[in-house]
Scaffold this motif. Structure first.
Motif, short mmCIF file in Angstrom:
data_model
loop_
_atom_site.label_atom_id
_atom_site.label_comp_id
_atom_site.label_asym_id
_atom_site.label_seq_id
_atom_site.Cartn_x
_atom_site.Cartn_y
_atom_site.Cartn_z
N ARG A 1 1.08 -1.36 -0.21
CA ARG A 1 -0.24 -0.28 0.38
C ARG A 1 0.86 0.66 -0.05
NH1 ARG A 1 -2.13 0.11 4.74
NH2 ARG A 1 -1.16 -1.45 6.08
N GLY A 2 2.02 1.32 0.03
CA GLY A 2 2.77 2.62 -0.17
C GLY A 2 3.37 3.07 1.43
N VAL A 3 2.74 2.21 2.06
CA VAL A 3 2.86 3.01 3.97
C VAL A 3 4.22 3.05 4.42
CG1 VAL A 3 2.58 2.52 6.04
CG2 VAL A 3 0.21 1.97 3.87
N HIS A 4 5.10 3.96 4.24
CA HIS A 4 6.73 3.33 4.39
C HIS A 4 6.70 4.55 5.80
CE1 HIS A 4 7.90 1.81 0.48
NE2 HIS A 4 7.02 2.19 0.24
N ASP A 5 6.11 3.99 7.00
CA ASP A 5 6.25 4.71 8.15
C ASP A 5 5.57 3.98 9.03
OD1 ASP A 5 3.22 5.40 7.30
OD2 ASP A 5 3.36 7.85 8.50
N GLY A 6 5.41 2.52 9.06
CA GLY A 6 4.46 1.77 9.42
C GLY A 6 5.50 1.45 10.44
N HIS A 7 5.00 0.00 11.17
CA HIS A 7 6.15 0.03 12.72
C HIS A 7 5.71 -1.54 13.60
CE1 HIS A 7 8.01 1.88 16.49
NE2 HIS A 7 8.54 1.28 16.25
N ILE A 8 6.50 -2.17 13.30
CA ILE A 8 6.36 -3.64 13.83
C ILE A 8 6.71 -3.84 15.05
CG2 ILE A 8 6.79 -5.99 13.25
CD1 ILE A 8 5.19 -4.30 11.20
N ILE A 9 6.39 -4.23 16.35
CA ILE A 9 6.66 -4.01 17.69
C ILE A 9 6.91 -5.24 18.16
CG2 ILE A 9 6.08 -2.91 20.21
CD1 ILE A 9 5.55 -0.86 18.68
N ASN A 10 8.09 -6.04 18.76
CA ASN A 10 7.55 -7.64 19.39
C ASN A 10 7.78 -7.21 20.80
OD1 ASN A 10 7.44 -8.70 16.89
ND2 ASN A 10 9.73 -7.74 16.12
N ILE A 11 6.78 -7.73 21.65
CA ILE A 11 7.05 -7.61 23.25
C ILE A 11 7.85 -8.63 22.98
CG2 ILE A 11 5.72 -7.80 25.15
CD1 ILE A 11 5.50 -5.13 23.97
N ASN A 12 8.95 -8.83 23.26
CA ASN A 12 10.04 -9.48 23.88
C ASN A 12 9.72 -10.04 25.34
OD1 ASN A 12 12.34 -11.45 23.77
ND2 ASN A 12 13.45 -10.72 22.50
N SER A 13 11.14 -9.70 26.05
CA SER A 13 11.15 -10.27 27.57
C SER A 13 12.55 -9.71 28.40
CB SER A 13 11.03 -11.79 27.81
OG SER A 13 11.23 -12.40 29.34
N MET A 14 12.99 -9.59 29.37
CA MET A 14 14.35 -9.80 29.28
C MET A 14 15.03 -11.48 29.74
SD MET A 14 15.53 -6.95 30.28
CE MET A 14 17.30 -7.31 30.16
N ALA A 15 14.43 -12.71 29.21
CA ALA A 15 14.50 -13.81 29.08
C ALA A 15 15.07 -13.82 27.85
CB ALA A 15 13.36 -14.80 28.95
N GLY A 16 15.05 -12.99 26.82
CA GLY A 16 15.49 -13.19 25.72
C GLY A 16 17.25 -12.61 25.30
N HIS A 17 17.72 -12.00 27.05
CA HIS A 17 18.52 -10.91 27.08
C HIS A 17 19.42 -11.60 28.25
CE1 HIS A 17 17.49 -8.77 24.23
NE2 HIS A 17 15.95 -8.50 24.94
N ARG A 18 18.95 -12.60 28.84
CA ARG A 18 19.87 -12.93 30.09
C ARG A 18 19.05 -14.80 30.02
NH1 ARG A 18 15.71 -13.53 32.69
NH2 ARG A 18 15.22 -12.30 33.93
#
Length: 256
Positions: free
Chosen positions: A140-157
């Motif tokens: 659709r030519g939408v170049h200002d969209g946003h993807i937000i992934n709810i991760n966790s601190m479990a994804g870093h340690r």
């Protein structure tokens, strides 16, 4: 600086929020509706989302929450979800991948069925929704969209607790950066991960049971759902030349 006033550009645009029936997902839906967005909230429990939608409608807000029953681990259901959004609302401008779950089994106990179920929701479902959202935006030519992934601190340690769940969240950390690198070659669509530490939601109740979760929450510092919602609004409302890529947010007293 990002602020809630930066949210005005999202008014009347479409957001998809997965895992929308309780906790963080429900809080995100309510906030985006309050900022004037049309929010398609999906989960397996559509009735719970309908109640949230009714409560928001009673407030007379300009935005609205549309409940949709979808299990993100089922590719056919995800395809049907996006077909519904395209047919009725044009397409996705913001995708919030919030659906996720864990079981209490250790690596020495968990069986293959449980592992695949967790991977299908926490990893495969997240990729499918991100992929289809980006493709919807590009078409659709939408170049200002946003993807937000709810991760966790479990994804870093690695805490030594919920170790298979931790593995799925390490995957989300890798996927978030991989997605950013793929998207930036085509568009200015932004990609953000939000990684909370302990949050006072029903997440732990589902894993260890009501009584044990209540006792656990009495002994540790926790974040509120609103803390995570505020982080998401911060990322969404950042100036378009600024990508908030990874927010790690712990309770002040959390050691790990």
């Amino acid at each position: 600086m990002a602020s809630s006033s930066g949210m005005s550009r999202w008014a009347n645009r479409v957001a998809l929020v997965t895992g929308a029936s309780v906790g963080i997902g429900a809080g995100i839906c309510a906030s985006l509706v309050e900022h004037g967005m049309t929010v398609v909230g999906c989960a397996r429990n559509k009735d719970a989302i309908q109640k949230i939608s009714d409560d928001l409608r009673d407030k007379g807000l300009t935005g609205k929450l549309i409940p949709y029953k979808c299990d993100v681990s089922d590719e056919t259901e995800v395809n049907n979800l996006f077909a519904y959004i395209e047919a009725n609302h044009g397409g996705v401008d913001v995708c919030v991948n919030n659906a996720g779950f864990s079981t209490h089994q250790t690596l020495l106990e968990i069986n293959a069925t449980e592992m695949r179920a967790m991977l299908d929701v926490n990893v495969v479902g997240l990729v499918l929704c991100a992929q289809k959202s980006v493709n919807s935006m590009l078409a659709r030519g939408v170049h200002d969209g946003h993807i937000i992934n709810i991760n966790s601190m479990a994804g870093h340690r690695i805490s030594g607790f919920l170790n298979f769940y931790t593995a799925t969240k390490f995957a989300v950390t890798a996927l978030n950066e991989g997605l950013r690198k793929e998207v930036v070659a085509k568009s200015r669509i932004r990609v953000t991960a939000i990684s909370p530490g302990a949050v006072d939601t029903h997440f732990a109740h589902r894993i260890v049971g009501e009584e044990m979760a209540k006792q656990m929450y009495k002994t540790i510092d926790t974040l509120s759902v609103q803390d995570i919602v505020d982080a998401l609004i911060f990322a969404l409302s950042a100036p378009e030349n600024s990508q908030v890529h990874d927010i790690q947010i712990r309770p002040t007293g959390q050691k790990e």
